[in-house]
Every structure is written in C-alpha cells, then in structure tokens.
Design a protein around this motif. Structure first.
Motif, mmCIF file in Angstrom:
data_model
loop_
_atom_site.group_PDB
_atom_site.id
_atom_site.type_symbol
_atom_site.label_atom_id
_atom_site.label_comp_id
_atom_site.label_asym_id
_atom_site.label_seq_id
_atom_site.Cartn_x
_atom_site.Cartn_y
_atom_site.Cartn_z
ATOM 1 N N GLU A 1 0.862 -1.175 0.000
ATOM 2 C CA GLU A 1 0.000 0.000 0.000
ATOM 3 C C GLU A 1 0.898 1.224 0.000
ATOM 4 N N ALA A 2 0.630 2.140 -0.927
ATOM 5 C CA ALA A 2 1.417 3.373 -1.043
ATOM 6 C C ALA A 2 0.469 4.555 -1.146
ATOM 7 N N LYS A 3 1.005 5.730 -0.861
ATOM 8 C CA LYS A 3 0.159 6.924 -0.975
ATOM 9 C C LYS A 3 0.896 8.053 -1.669
ATOM 10 N N SER A 4 0.113 8.937 -2.234
ATOM 11 C CA SER A 4 0.574 10.234 -2.736
ATOM 12 C C SER A 4 -0.397 11.271 -2.207
ATOM 13 N N VAL A 5 0.123 12.431 -1.869
ATOM 14 C CA VAL A 5 -0.710 13.527 -1.383
ATOM 15 C C VAL A 5 -0.492 14.735 -2.290
ATOM 16 N N LEU A 6 -1.588 15.349 -2.715
ATOM 17 C CA LEU A 6 -1.520 16.556 -3.520
ATOM 18 C C LEU A 6 -2.060 17.726 -2.721
ATOM 19 N N LYS A 7 -1.347 18.844 -2.752
ATOM 20 C CA LYS A 7 -1.811 20.080 -2.118
ATOM 21 C C LYS A 7 -2.246 21.022 -3.237
ATOM 22 N N ASP B 1 -7.636 21.443 1.389
ATOM 23 C CA ASP B 1 -6.739 21.695 0.261
ATOM 24 C C ASP B 1 -5.788 20.544 -0.061
ATOM 25 N N GLN B 2 -6.075 19.341 0.433
ATOM 26 C CA GLN B 2 -5.206 18.208 0.135
ATOM 27 C C GLN B 2 -6.037 16.988 -0.255
ATOM 28 N N LEU B 3 -5.530 16.297 -1.272
ATOM 29 C CA LEU B 3 -6.146 15.059 -1.724
ATOM 30 C C LEU B 3 -5.143 13.935 -1.488
ATOM 31 N N GLU B 4 -5.573 12.909 -0.764
ATOM 32 C CA GLU B 4 -4.732 11.745 -0.509
ATOM 33 C C GLU B 4 -5.174 10.616 -1.436
ATOM 34 N N ILE B 5 -4.188 9.989 -2.061
ATOM 35 C CA ILE B 5 -4.429 8.851 -2.937
ATOM 36 C C ILE B 5 -3.756 7.644 -2.306
ATOM 37 N N ALA C 1 0.189 4.953 -7.210
ATOM 38 C CA ALA C 1 -0.112 6.197 -6.481
ATOM 39 C C ALA C 1 0.462 7.409 -7.215
ATOM 40 N N SER C 2 1.675 7.263 -7.719
ATOM 41 C CA SER C 2 2.335 8.371 -8.430
ATOM 42 C C SER C 2 1.594 8.757 -9.698
ATOM 43 N N LEU C 3 1.228 7.760 -10.506
ATOM 44 C CA LEU C 3 0.556 8.054 -11.769
ATOM 45 C C LEU C 3 -0.861 8.564 -11.550
ATOM 46 N N ALA C 4 -1.524 8.088 -10.522
ATOM 47 C CA ALA C 4 -2.842 8.642 -10.199
ATOM 48 C C ALA C 4 -2.689 10.119 -9.822
ATOM 49 N N ALA C 5 -1.655 10.447 -9.045
ATOM 50 C CA ALA C 5 -1.410 11.848 -8.659
ATOM 51 C C ALA C 5 -1.073 12.696 -9.882
ATOM 52 N N LEU C 6 -0.227 12.192 -10.764
ATOM 53 C CA LEU C 6 0.117 12.931 -11.980
ATOM 54 C C LEU C 6 -1.113 13.146 -12.864
ATOM 55 N N THR C 7 -2.010 12.174 -12.870
ATOM 56 C CA THR C 7 -3.239 12.304 -13.656
ATOM 57 C C THR C 7 -4.135 13.398 -13.076
ATOM 58 N N VAL C 8 -4.240 13.444 -11.758
ATOM 59 C CA VAL C 8 -5.008 14.539 -11.131
ATOM 60 C C VAL C 8 -4.403 15.874 -11.535
ATOM 61 N N TYR C 9 -3.079 15.970 -11.457
ATOM 62 C CA TYR C 9 -2.423 17.227 -11.853
ATOM 63 C C TYR C 9 -2.758 17.565 -13.309
ATOM 64 N N GLU D 1 3.053 16.419 -2.897
ATOM 65 C CA GLU D 1 3.905 16.614 -1.726
ATOM 66 C C GLU D 1 4.575 15.350 -1.209
ATOM 67 N N GLN D 2 3.892 14.254 -1.269
ATOM 68 C CA GLN D 2 4.416 13.070 -0.595
ATOM 69 C C GLN D 2 3.984 11.817 -1.332
ATOM 70 N N THR D 3 4.957 10.988 -1.648
ATOM 71 C CA THR D 3 4.679 9.650 -2.154
ATOM 72 C C THR D 3 5.532 8.707 -1.338
ATOM 73 N N CYS D 4 4.922 7.709 -0.732
ATOM 74 C CA CYS D 4 5.688 6.791 0.105
ATOM 75 C C CYS D 4 4.967 5.455 0.253
ATOM 76 N N LEU D 5 5.746 4.447 0.604
ATOM 77 C CA LEU D 5 5.200 3.140 0.926
ATOM 78 C C LEU D 5 4.611 3.209 2.324
ATOM 79 N N LEU D 6 3.373 2.782 2.466
ATOM 80 C CA LEU D 6 2.723 2.751 3.777
ATOM 81 C C LEU D 6 2.917 1.402 4.455
ATOM 82 N N LYS D 7 2.757 0.329 3.663
ATOM 83 C CA LYS D 7 2.974 -0.996 4.234
ATOM 84 C C LYS D 7 3.177 -2.009 3.131
ATOM 85 N N LYS D 8 3.796 -3.110 3.504
ATOM 86 C CA LYS D 8 3.941 -4.248 2.612
ATOM 87 C C LYS D 8 3.913 -5.504 3.452
#
Length: 161
Positions: A29-35, A94-98, A118-126, A139-146
């Motif tokens: 599970e990974a996340k990206s956050v857009l501000k 003002d932030q969207l978490e993916i 997560a990264s490509l979903a964030a780039l698509t939103v942009y 702002e942030q893309t990281c692994l949450l768990k594996k």
C-alpha cells in the motif's frame, strides 16, 4: 567487492534472479498527497473540472500504472497482479490523498507497483486540473505498508530510528 543483487560480476546493472524464491501472498500500500487550492479540490469532488471526472480517470490511470510498472522501471520484474485498487480522500480543504493497494501471489513483492500506481494517479489529477490550478504540488509519495516475502512485513511508523 560487496555482493549487490542488482549488480553483475562486471559491475553493471542486472535484474535480480528470483527463480529460487518461494511464492507467497504479497501486498503493498502506497500513498501520494496533492496540495492544491481549496476551490480546486471542491471542483474535483463536484465534478466541475473541465476535463471530466478527475477521480475516475485517476483511478484507471493508477490501475494501469500498476500493471505496467515493469515497463517503466528497468529492473522491476513483470509480475501478474491479483488485485489493484485506488482510493481517494480529502485531508482538510486543500489536500487530496491517494492510496494505492496492490496484491499478488509471486516470488517478488509489489511495492514498486503500489508506488507507481499512487504516483501516476497523482500525476493524472495534476494533468486534469492544471488549467484550473497550475500550483498543485505532489507533496508526498511513500510506501505505507507491505506484507509477505523473505524480508517480512513493513508498516510505516513501525520502523526503527
């Protein structure tokens, strides 16, 4: 010379040999956050962004990215995925978490697939919102768990240090 799994005897990059590894259930599970501007986030949720349903397109982009990770990242093994999902939530006004969740039964993990999704979903939103708000920041893309595999489980926040 140290034995690095991604380096061959000549000191050049190679794909790691995973042929002797055991097949296990693996998840990541990974996340990206857009501000962004609050009005941009509102437009996303109200469906008034001119290019269409931002979250629906980003959802498909993230899933496609997970499936194509080995085509994008040179040393990733192509692996069959058992599942891929993308979810969205607001963090304040003002932030969207993916969140991207990926699963397989294989000899290698799906961390890169989740991070790529997560990264490509964030780039698509942009991309879909850039005419509306060029100041969006991923702002942030990281692994949450594996889970699964020889190295065991990882949960962000549980690591030492």
């Amino acid at each position: 010379m140290r034995n690095y799994p991604h380096i061959n005897e000549q000191g050049r990059a190679r794909m790691v040999d995973v042929s002797e590894k055991e097949v296990t259930r693996r998840t990541a599970e990974a996340k990206s956050v857009l501000k962004m501007k609050p009005e941009t986030l509102t437009a996303i949720y109200e469906g008034t962004v001119g290019k269409g349903d931002v979250l629906a397109v980003a959802q498909v982009a993230g899933i496609m990215a997970a499936k194509k990770t080995s085509d994008l990242i040179p040393m990733c093994h192509p692996i069959p995925l058992r599942g891929a999902d993308i979810s969205f939530s607001s963090l304040g006004e003002d932030q969207l978490e993916i969140i991207a969740t990926v699963k397989t039964d294989n000899v290698t993990g799906v961390e890169m697939e989740a991070l790529t999704a997560a990264s490509l979903a964030a780039l698509t939103v942009y991309d879909m919102c850039k005419a509306y708000d060029k100041g969006i920041v991923i702002e942030q893309t990281c692994l949450l768990k594996k889970t699964g595999g020889k190295s065991g489980d990882f949960h962000r926040g549980d690591e030492e240090g």
